[in-house]
Scaffold this motif. Sequence first.
Motif, PDB file in Angstrom:
ATOM      1  N   THR A 149      29.197  48.748  38.123  1.00 12.53           N
ATOM      2  CA  THR A 149      28.813  47.805  39.170  1.00 12.53           C
ATOM      3  C   THR A 149      29.658  46.551  38.989  1.00 12.53           C
ATOM      4  O   THR A 149      29.724  45.987  37.882  1.00 12.53           O
ATOM      5  CB  THR A 149      27.326  47.437  39.071  1.00 12.53           C
ATOM      6  N   TRP A 150      30.306  46.132  40.071  1.00 10.03           N
ATOM      7  CA  TRP A 150      31.200  44.973  40.009  1.00 10.03           C
ATOM      8  C   TRP A 150      30.687  43.854  40.913  1.00 10.03           C
ATOM      9  O   TRP A 150      30.219  44.112  42.024  1.00 10.03           O
ATOM     10  CB  TRP A 150      32.603  45.367  40.453  1.00 10.03           C
ATOM     11  N   TYR A 151      30.816  42.626  40.416  1.00  9.20           N
ATOM     12  CA  TYR A 151      30.503  41.437  41.210  1.00  9.20           C
ATOM     13  C   TYR A 151      31.788  40.632  41.385  1.00  9.20           C
ATOM     14  O   TYR A 151      32.492  40.361  40.405  1.00  9.20           O
ATOM     15  CB  TYR A 151      29.443  40.590  40.516  1.00  9.20           C
ATOM     16  N   ALA A 152      32.074  40.278  42.617  1.00  5.92           N
ATOM     17  CA  ALA A 152      33.286  39.517  42.916  1.00  5.92           C
ATOM     18  C   ALA A 152      32.931  38.235  43.632  1.00  5.92           C
ATOM     19  O   ALA A 152      31.925  38.169  44.354  1.00  5.92           O
ATOM     20  CB  ALA A 152      34.240  40.353  43.778  1.00  5.92           C
ATOM     21  N   TRP A 153      33.744  37.213  43.429  1.00  2.00           N
ATOM     22  CA  TRP A 153      33.629  35.960  44.155  1.00  2.00           C
ATOM     23  C   TRP A 153      34.953  35.742  44.881  1.00  2.00           C
ATOM     24  O   TRP A 153      36.006  35.637  44.244  1.00  2.00           O
ATOM     25  CB  TRP A 153      33.344  34.809  43.186  1.00  2.00           C
TER      26      TRP A 153
END
Length: 269
Positions: A149-153
């Motif tokens: 699971t990846w979180y990007a800004w």
Amino acid sequence: MRKLGLLFLGICSQIVFAQANRFVYQVTMKPDSTDRNTIKTEIANLDIAAGNSIFYAENRLKRDSIMGRMRQTGNFNFDRTQMQNLRSNMDFIIEKDYKTGKKLYKARILRDQYAYEEDRPMDWKILPETVKIGDYKTQKAETQFGGRTWYAWFTSEVPFQDGPYKFSGLPGLIVKVEDSKGDYSFDLKESKKISEVASFDQRGSTIPLKRTAFEKQQEQFRKDPAAAVAVLSSSGGSFRIQMDPNQRKQMEDRQKEQIKKNNNPIELK
């Protein structure tokens, strides 16, 4: 005067268009799942120009440059410590074509260069959370990719729908992206104009294949690197002549040690 003004603006726009953009990321990694206190950091660049981008480790470019000079001069005397320090945990290159949406992953397994086209979509869920990172106002997004699971800004203030590694497809540049376990993180540290994107010395031909076939080849090498080295050293050519039994043993041991310490790849599946 109006015509001169328009001409000046046109020339300026051509100069800007002709320039390339480099986005410099700090990459933080925990490559050994059995030793999570060991953290590796590297610098990687995302070069963008003319509707294409290339992502690569800075150490990869430096090593490639040194090896290229040695091949040109025929002088293969080099500082082994320096070359060892330039080893990268990201020994690959990723090229993206904005027009077609294709992502090409290139990597070597020993002396063979392989390339595959990424065949998995990256479906993003844009979240309401916003935060300022450096000079940029960013918004958070989430995706599932490669078993993580990846979180990007991302920021819409930079008009490139791109980012480090294989990440792209958000309405702006990805300023930061990390996985939910904290094993990998890419953080934008600098952006600048450059005259042209990085180029790499191509040795021999690139072998195109499907992603699954590349992963199978890579897994075979990881399971038995000694066998792969033995095949390579007996395959003829200058490599066989230059490698004596002691060199081959050292290479086998080095490959085994590297694989042992890199058991937590960025893509788990």
